[in-house]
Design a protein around this motif. Structure first.
Motif, PDB file in Angstrom:
ATOM      1  N   ASP A 115       7.535 -50.302  11.353  1.00  0.00           N
ATOM      2  CA  ASP A 115       6.842 -51.515  11.012  1.00  0.00           C
ATOM      3  C   ASP A 115       6.183 -52.160  12.157  1.00  0.00           C
ATOM      4  O   ASP A 115       5.021 -52.577  12.146  1.00  0.00           O
ATOM      5  N   TYR A 116       7.073 -52.104  13.393  1.00  0.00           N
ATOM      6  CA  TYR A 116       6.315 -52.777  14.527  1.00  0.00           C
ATOM      7  C   TYR A 116       5.002 -51.869  14.963  1.00  0.00           C
ATOM      8  O   TYR A 116       4.397 -52.370  15.806  1.00  0.00           O
ATOM      9  N   GLY A 117       5.075 -50.780  14.668  1.00  0.00           N
ATOM     10  CA  GLY A 117       3.636 -49.966  14.860  1.00  0.00           C
ATOM     11  C   GLY A 117       2.671 -50.399  14.282  1.00  0.00           C
ATOM     12  O   GLY A 117       1.571 -50.389  14.989  1.00  0.00           O
ATOM     13  N   TYR A 118       2.745 -51.073  13.088  1.00  0.00           N
ATOM     14  CA  TYR A 118       1.545 -51.924  12.731  1.00  0.00           C
ATOM     15  C   TYR A 118       1.579 -53.421  13.252  1.00  0.00           C
ATOM     16  O   TYR A 118       0.456 -53.890  13.621  1.00  0.00           O
ATOM     17  N   TRP A 119       2.573 -54.088  13.540  1.00  0.00           N
ATOM     18  CA  TRP A 119       2.767 -55.486  13.890  1.00  0.00           C
ATOM     19  C   TRP A 119       2.669 -55.682  15.299  1.00  0.00           C
ATOM     20  O   TRP A 119       2.156 -56.680  15.712  1.00  0.00           O
ATOM     21  N   LEU A 147      13.230 -44.446  -0.092  1.00  0.00           N
ATOM     22  CA  LEU A 147      12.944 -44.853   1.507  1.00  0.00           C
ATOM     23  C   LEU A 147      13.933 -43.833   2.297  1.00  0.00           C
ATOM     24  O   LEU A 147      15.187 -43.571   1.994  1.00  0.00           O
ATOM     25  N   GLN A 148      13.272 -43.176   3.374  1.00  0.00           N
ATOM     26  CA  GLN A 148      14.233 -42.331   4.195  1.00  0.00           C
ATOM     27  C   GLN A 148      14.222 -42.968   5.362  1.00  0.00           C
ATOM     28  O   GLN A 148      13.115 -43.505   5.740  1.00  0.00           O
ATOM     29  N   VAL A 149      15.140 -43.023   6.203  1.00  0.00           N
ATOM     30  CA  VAL A 149      15.142 -43.650   7.468  1.00  0.00           C
ATOM     31  C   VAL A 149      15.907 -42.665   8.440  1.00  0.00           C
ATOM     32  O   VAL A 149      16.660 -41.914   7.954  1.00  0.00           O
ATOM     33  N   ILE A 150      15.662 -42.885   9.783  1.00  0.00           N
ATOM     34  CA  ILE A 150      16.226 -42.044  10.921  1.00  0.00           C
ATOM     35  C   ILE A 150      17.253 -43.160  11.434  1.00  0.00           C
ATOM     36  O   ILE A 150      16.939 -43.989  12.247  1.00  0.00           O
ATOM     37  N   ARG A 151      18.656 -42.850  11.037  1.00  0.00           N
ATOM     38  CA  ARG A 151      19.534 -43.906  11.468  1.00  0.00           C
ATOM     39  C   ARG A 151      19.571 -43.747  13.218  1.00  0.00           C
ATOM     40  O   ARG A 151      19.714 -42.975  13.825  1.00  0.00           O
ATOM     41  N   GLY A 152      19.505 -45.278  13.574  1.00  0.00           N
ATOM     42  CA  GLY A 152      19.503 -45.316  15.049  1.00  0.00           C
ATOM     43  C   GLY A 152      18.102 -45.361  15.739  1.00  0.00           C
ATOM     44  O   GLY A 152      18.280 -45.722  16.918  1.00  0.00           O
ATOM     45  N   SER A 153      16.942 -44.929  15.111  1.00  0.00           N
ATOM     46  CA  SER A 153      15.923 -44.761  15.693  1.00  0.00           C
ATOM     47  C   SER A 153      15.298 -46.020  16.159  1.00  0.00           C
ATOM     48  O   SER A 153      14.311 -46.204  17.132  1.00  0.00           O
ATOM     49  N   HIS A 154      15.705 -47.151  15.828  1.00  0.00           N
ATOM     50  CA  HIS A 154      15.265 -48.556  16.335  1.00  0.00           C
ATOM     51  C   HIS A 154      15.581 -48.647  17.830  1.00  0.00           C
ATOM     52  O   HIS A 154      14.728 -49.330  18.343  1.00  0.00           O
ATOM     53  N   LYS A 155      16.350 -48.069  18.139  1.00  0.00           N
ATOM     54  CA  LYS A 155      16.753 -48.162  19.752  1.00  0.00           C
ATOM     55  C   LYS A 155      15.718 -47.264  20.602  1.00  0.00           C
ATOM     56  O   LYS A 155      15.907 -47.283  21.770  1.00  0.00           O
ATOM     57  N   MET A 156      15.095 -46.375  19.861  1.00  0.00           N
ATOM     58  CA  MET A 156      13.825 -45.666  20.884  1.00  0.00           C
ATOM     59  C   MET A 156      12.861 -46.652  21.076  1.00  0.00           C
ATOM     60  O   MET A 156      12.104 -46.119  22.136  1.00  0.00           O
ATOM     61  N   GLY A 157      12.708 -47.605  20.695  1.00  0.00           N
ATOM     62  CA  GLY A 157      11.458 -48.563  21.159  1.00  0.00           C
ATOM     63  C   GLY A 157      10.286 -48.271  20.114  1.00  0.00           C
ATOM     64  O   GLY A 157      10.393 -47.331  19.354  1.00  0.00           O
ATOM     65  N   ARG A 158       9.088 -48.844  20.384  1.00  0.00           N
ATOM     66  CA  ARG A 158       7.893 -48.506  19.788  1.00  0.00           C
ATOM     67  C   ARG A 158       7.621 -47.255  20.160  1.00  0.00           C
ATOM     68  O   ARG A 158       7.268 -47.025  21.368  1.00  0.00           O
ATOM     69  N   PHE A 197      16.232 -53.836   7.203  1.00  0.00           N
ATOM     70  CA  PHE A 197      16.048 -52.633   8.227  1.00  0.00           C
ATOM     71  C   PHE A 197      15.218 -53.386   9.465  1.00  0.00           C
ATOM     72  O   PHE A 197      14.279 -54.393   9.151  1.00  0.00           O
ATOM     73  N   HIS A 198      15.482 -52.932  10.409  1.00  0.00           N
ATOM     74  CA  HIS A 198      14.609 -53.438  11.912  1.00  0.00           C
ATOM     75  C   HIS A 198      13.377 -53.041  11.949  1.00  0.00           C
ATOM     76  O   HIS A 198      12.925 -51.942  11.539  1.00  0.00           O
ATOM     77  N   SER A 199      12.444 -53.556  12.671  1.00  0.00           N
ATOM     78  CA  SER A 199      11.011 -53.438  12.791  1.00  0.00           C
ATOM     79  C   SER A 199      10.708 -52.008  13.502  1.00  0.00           C
ATOM     80  O   SER A 199       9.633 -51.698  13.350  1.00  0.00           O
ATOM     81  N   ASN A 200      11.716 -51.706  14.249  1.00  0.00           N
ATOM     82  CA  ASN A 200      11.379 -50.414  15.001  1.00  0.00           C
ATOM     83  C   ASN A 200      12.191 -49.130  14.426  1.00  0.00           C
ATOM     84  O   ASN A 200      12.115 -48.066  14.880  1.00  0.00           O
ATOM     85  N   LEU A 201      12.809 -49.440  13.243  1.00  0.00           N
ATOM     86  CA  LEU A 201      13.322 -48.212  12.537  1.00  0.00           C
ATOM     87  C   LEU A 201      12.302 -47.298  11.789  1.00  0.00           C
ATOM     88  O   LEU A 201      11.456 -47.682  11.169  1.00  0.00           O
ATOM     89  N   LEU A 202      12.347 -45.841  12.196  1.00  0.00           N
ATOM     90  CA  LEU A 202      11.401 -45.078  11.667  1.00  0.00           C
ATOM     91  C   LEU A 202      11.742 -44.599  10.137  1.00  0.00           C
ATOM     92  O   LEU A 202      13.207 -44.553   9.931  1.00  0.00           O
ATOM     93  N   HIS A 203      10.717 -44.816   9.334  1.00  0.00           N
ATOM     94  CA  HIS A 203      11.176 -44.663   7.854  1.00  0.00           C
ATOM     95  C   HIS A 203       9.909 -44.141   7.201  1.00  0.00           C
ATOM     96  O   HIS A 203       8.652 -44.083   7.450  1.00  0.00           O
ATOM     97  N   ARG A 204      10.114 -43.452   6.039  1.00  0.00           N
ATOM     98  CA  ARG A 204       9.097 -42.966   5.340  1.00  0.00           C
ATOM     99  C   ARG A 204       9.585 -42.753   3.956  1.00  0.00           C
ATOM    100  O   ARG A 204      10.600 -43.189   3.323  1.00  0.00           O
ATOM    101  N   SER A 205       8.619 -42.427   2.952  1.00  0.00           N
ATOM    102  CA  SER A 205       8.934 -42.009   1.510  1.00  0.00           C
ATOM    103  C   SER A 205       8.159 -41.054   1.166  1.00  0.00           C
ATOM    104  O   SER A 205       7.085 -40.736   1.396  1.00  0.00           O
ATOM    105  N   GLU A 206       8.729 -40.077   0.033  1.00  0.00           N
ATOM    106  CA  GLU A 206       7.942 -39.196  -0.529  1.00  0.00           C
ATOM    107  C   GLU A 206       7.239 -39.597  -1.638  1.00  0.00           C
ATOM    108  O   GLU A 206       7.463 -40.749  -2.243  1.00  0.00           O
ATOM    109  N   ALA A 207       6.064 -38.856  -2.099  1.00  0.00           N
ATOM    110  CA  ALA A 207       5.521 -39.015  -3.444  1.00  0.00           C
ATOM    111  C   ALA A 207       6.473 -39.139  -4.601  1.00  0.00           C
ATOM    112  O   ALA A 207       7.507 -38.736  -4.540  1.00  0.00           O
ATOM    113  N   ASN A 208       6.250 -39.910  -5.410  1.00  0.00           N
ATOM    114  CA  ASN A 208       6.880 -39.938  -6.583  1.00  0.00           C
ATOM    115  C   ASN A 208       6.401 -38.874  -7.668  1.00  0.00           C
ATOM    116  O   ASN A 208       5.403 -39.072  -8.694  1.00  0.00           O
ATOM    117  N   LEU A 209       7.164 -37.898  -7.652  1.00  0.00           N
ATOM    118  CA  LEU A 209       6.631 -36.687  -8.655  1.00  0.00           C
ATOM    119  C   LEU A 209       7.725 -36.623  -9.877  1.00  0.00           C
ATOM    120  O   LEU A 209       7.437 -35.885 -10.823  1.00  0.00           O
TER     121      LEU A 209
END
Length: 282
Positions: A115-119, A147-158, A197-209
């Motif tokens: 999200d911080y990639g936008y903000w 939603l899928q998240v990568i646990r701990g990825s917020h610690k990578m920074g932007r 979830f933290h603003s720097n957490l990497l996340h995504r979601s698949e299409a709804n099939l």
């Protein structure tokens, strides 16, 4: 609502926290009915294409009002939990809320991003003082694109972001490195569950099939002390006017005519200025 120390520690370690049953079935029924039937919410929905052309539909507004959605955003349980997780003495402000609408078979994917990639483009100074809360209005599972998240990825920074379809997505080289380093988690939710979830957490979601819709509200909050030097809306700097938890079920009327909805053409994340060097490498 008071989170335990274990829950707070989990959030800071993992970058996210699931709170089961934060809202009751009766409250969720009321919210979902309003979301589906409200013509103003639907009129102001935007379609964003993923890389395959499937559409993710969302309605976004800034100021929480005296309506069923505003009472959820402003509820004691939400604001108090956010305040605990942000860990600041500063008051909690509401940046914006999105009504995410993924219909069966056609609901598009959401690319890997922070999200911080936008903000970051709004020039918020401190990503640790920004967070999102997803409240499931329908069941969210692997089949319908949870939603899928990568646990701990917020610690990578932007990480760097560029365009993927009409969405701003994270640098896939860094995403792939993070997937080799950290755990991929599918955040399956029941209606009424909340995912913080933290603003720097990497996340995504698949299409709804699947054959079932996936609808959710995602409310974004920040500490008042976290200045946004390039954000034209005002909600981010106004402390949330908290309402009692019971207000949601006591609500009887609504008015969204004056709501400050975001228009697609006014979304700074979809304007190429400032992103060209990143976009051209994709």
């Amino acid at each position: 609502m008071h989170l335990t120390q274990i829950q707070t520690n989990d959030y800071h370690r993992d970058g996210y926290l699931v709170v089961k049953g934060l809202f009751s079935p009766e409250e969720i029924d009321k919210l979902y009915k309003s979301a589906v039937e409200n013509s103003i919410m639907q009129k102001n929905a935007m379609d964003l294409n993923d890389q395959s052309g499937k559409k993710t539909k969302l309605t976004l507004w800034f100021t929480p009002g005296d309506d069923v959605f505003g009472y959820l955003i402003r509820s004691e349980r939400m604001v108090n939990a956010v305040w605990q997780l942000l860990g600041e003495d500063s008051p909690v402000c509401h940046f914006h809320t999105k009504l995410m609408q993924k219909e069966p078979k056609v609901g598009g994917a959401w690319e890997w991003h922070q999200d911080y990639g936008y903000w970051y483009k709004n020039q918020f100074m401190f990503p640790d003082q920004l967070m999102s809360v997803m409240v499931a209005l329908t069941e969210a599972n692997k089949e319908n694109g949870c939603l899928q998240v990568i646990r701990g990825s917020h610690k990578m920074g932007r990480v760097n972001h560029g365009f993927a379809g009409e969405q701003v997505g994270a640098d896939m080289e860094m995403v792939n490195h993070s997937l080799k380093t950290m755990d991929l988690i599918y955040c399956e939710l029941e209606p009424g569950d909340a995912l913080f979830f933290h603003s720097n957490l990497l996340h995504r979601s698949e299409a709804n099939l699947s054959d079932h819709p996936r609808w959710s509200l995602i409310s974004c909050y920040n500490s008042q002390s976290n200045i946004a030097y390039s954000e034209m809306s005002n909600s981010w700097k106004v402390p949330v006017s908290i309402v009692p938890d019971r207000a949601l079920m006591e609500w009887e009327a609504e008015s969204f005519e004056d709501a400050d909805f975001l228009k697609k053409e006014d979304d700074p994340a979809l304007k190429t200025t400032g992103w060209e060097s990143t976009v051209n490498t994709k």
